[in-house]
Design a protein around this motif. Sequence first.
Motif, PDB file in Angstrom:
ATOM      1  N   GLU A   1      -5.873   7.600  -8.123  1.00  0.00           N
ATOM      2  CA  GLU A   1      -5.655   6.316  -7.468  1.00  0.00           C
ATOM      3  C   GLU A   1      -5.025   5.317  -8.434  1.00  0.00           C
ATOM      4  OE1 GLU A   1      -8.073   2.693  -5.239  1.00  0.00           O
ATOM      5  OE2 GLU A   1      -9.109   4.576  -5.695  1.00  0.00           O
TER       6      GLU A   1
ATOM      7  N   THR B   1       0.810  -1.213   0.000  1.00  0.00           N
ATOM      8  CA  THR B   1       0.000   0.000   0.000  1.00  0.00           C
ATOM      9  C   THR B   1       0.844   1.263   0.000  1.00  0.00           C
ATOM     10  OG1 THR B   1      -1.781  -1.145   1.160  1.00  0.00           O
ATOM     11  CG2 THR B   1      -1.780   1.266   1.263  1.00  0.00           C
ATOM     12  N   GLU B   2       1.942   1.279   0.774  1.00  0.00           N
ATOM     13  CA  GLU B   2       2.722   2.517   0.862  1.00  0.00           C
ATOM     14  C   GLU B   2       3.361   2.883  -0.482  1.00  0.00           C
ATOM     15  OE1 GLU B   2       5.289  -0.820   2.726  1.00  0.00           O
ATOM     16  OE2 GLU B   2       3.173  -0.191   2.712  1.00  0.00           O
TER      17      GLU B   2
ATOM     18  N   ASN C   1       1.974   2.053  -3.483  1.00  0.00           N
ATOM     19  CA  ASN C   1       0.849   2.504  -4.298  1.00  0.00           C
ATOM     20  C   ASN C   1       0.433   3.923  -3.935  1.00  0.00           C
ATOM     21  OD1 ASN C   1       0.799  -0.048  -5.506  1.00  0.00           O
ATOM     22  ND2 ASN C   1      -0.545  -0.856  -3.913  1.00  0.00           N
ATOM     23  N   ASP C   2       0.448   4.215  -2.647  1.00  0.00           N
ATOM     24  CA  ASP C   2       0.073   5.561  -2.199  1.00  0.00           C
ATOM     25  C   ASP C   2       1.038   6.616  -2.733  1.00  0.00           C
ATOM     26  OD1 ASP C   2      -2.077   4.504  -0.850  1.00  0.00           O
ATOM     27  OD2 ASP C   2      -1.156   4.634   1.135  1.00  0.00           O
TER      28      ASP C   2
ATOM     29  N   ARG D   1      -2.187   1.701  -8.661  1.00  0.00           N
ATOM     30  CA  ARG D   1      -1.495   0.625  -7.969  1.00  0.00           C
ATOM     31  C   ARG D   1      -0.355   0.134  -8.850  1.00  0.00           C
ATOM     32  NH1 ARG D   1      -6.195  -3.554  -6.944  1.00  0.00           N
ATOM     33  NH2 ARG D   1      -6.791  -2.765  -9.005  1.00  0.00           N
TER      34      ARG D   1
ATOM     35  N   SER E   1       0.059   7.267  -6.343  1.00  0.00           N
ATOM     36  CA  SER E   1      -1.229   7.961  -6.387  1.00  0.00           C
ATOM     37  C   SER E   1      -1.066   9.430  -6.025  1.00  0.00           C
ATOM     38  CB  SER E   1      -2.216   7.288  -5.431  1.00  0.00           C
ATOM     39  OG  SER E   1      -2.451   5.934  -5.803  1.00  0.00           O
ATOM     40  N   SER E   2      -0.219   9.715  -5.027  1.00  0.00           N
ATOM     41  CA  SER E   2       0.017  11.090  -4.615  1.00  0.00           C
ATOM     42  C   SER E   2       0.730  11.892  -5.690  1.00  0.00           C
ATOM     43  CB  SER E   2       0.821  11.110  -3.312  1.00  0.00           C
ATOM     44  OG  SER E   2       1.196  12.426  -2.952  1.00  0.00           O
TER      45      SER E   2
END
Length: 270
Positions: free
Chosen positions: A119, A106-107, A109-110, A121, A113-114
């Motif tokens: 959003e 997740t980190e 992917n985040d 992945r 996205s940022s």
Amino acid sequence: MLLSEIWIYPVKSLGGISLPAATVQRRGLQYDRRWMLIDAAGQFVTQREIPGMALLGTAIEHPWLVVYSKNDPERRVHIPLELPEELPKIMVQVWSARCAARLLPTEINDWFSSVLGQELRLVQMPDTTRRAADGRYAPKGQYVSFADGFPFLIIGQASLDELNRRLAEPLPMNRFRPNFVFTGGTGFDEDHWQDFQIGSVPFKVVKPCARCIMTTIDQENALRAQEPLRTLATFRRKGNKILFGQNVVWLGEGDPMQVQVGDPVMIPAS
């Protein structure tokens, strides 16, 4: 003719890495397009949809793949080159093909996205995935990474020179994202190749590369223009396709092989 440049693009549609030498594998050069960004539906995304992807550079710093902002190099994320087997697998879509990939944490992917403002992945292609190259052109048993259709792309420097002679402002080779660039010969010699070798490594040209809107995106600022497609269309159009460069497969068997800048590029005598 000599091999003058070797390029890999670890994350599909992000910045490339110039190498002095590379390992040739069945699905492409080592680390080439083994990672890819997808949307919430599992569909691949590229600069066609998100031009700002051009502003993310990549580097191999063992044991990491590093992705960084070209405008702010300290804004970066480290991705392990070797991933744990327990990462979840998901099915992803690359054009008409669906294949299995591993989903990054997740980190990571985040971070994407940022930086890219929507959003996203990141996924990685495991060695067990077999995404077939287009059997209408490639020999049976060929497969490919997350590249659009084939494992390798080759372009002659003389071909780019011929295009640039017709442009008001010359363009760099990075608009066309080749794996191999060679010097020598004349413009578009590669159009006429079938089997060829780089050093001792055997390859086969299987299909001209049809070019898309990505070639119009400046890789330094992510801005779009009309060139080079407008000019290419005047002399490189076939049907509804605009052609530049040749898609290639490796004809070797067994263990991976090595190529390096300076290797001779040889066409067998007919």
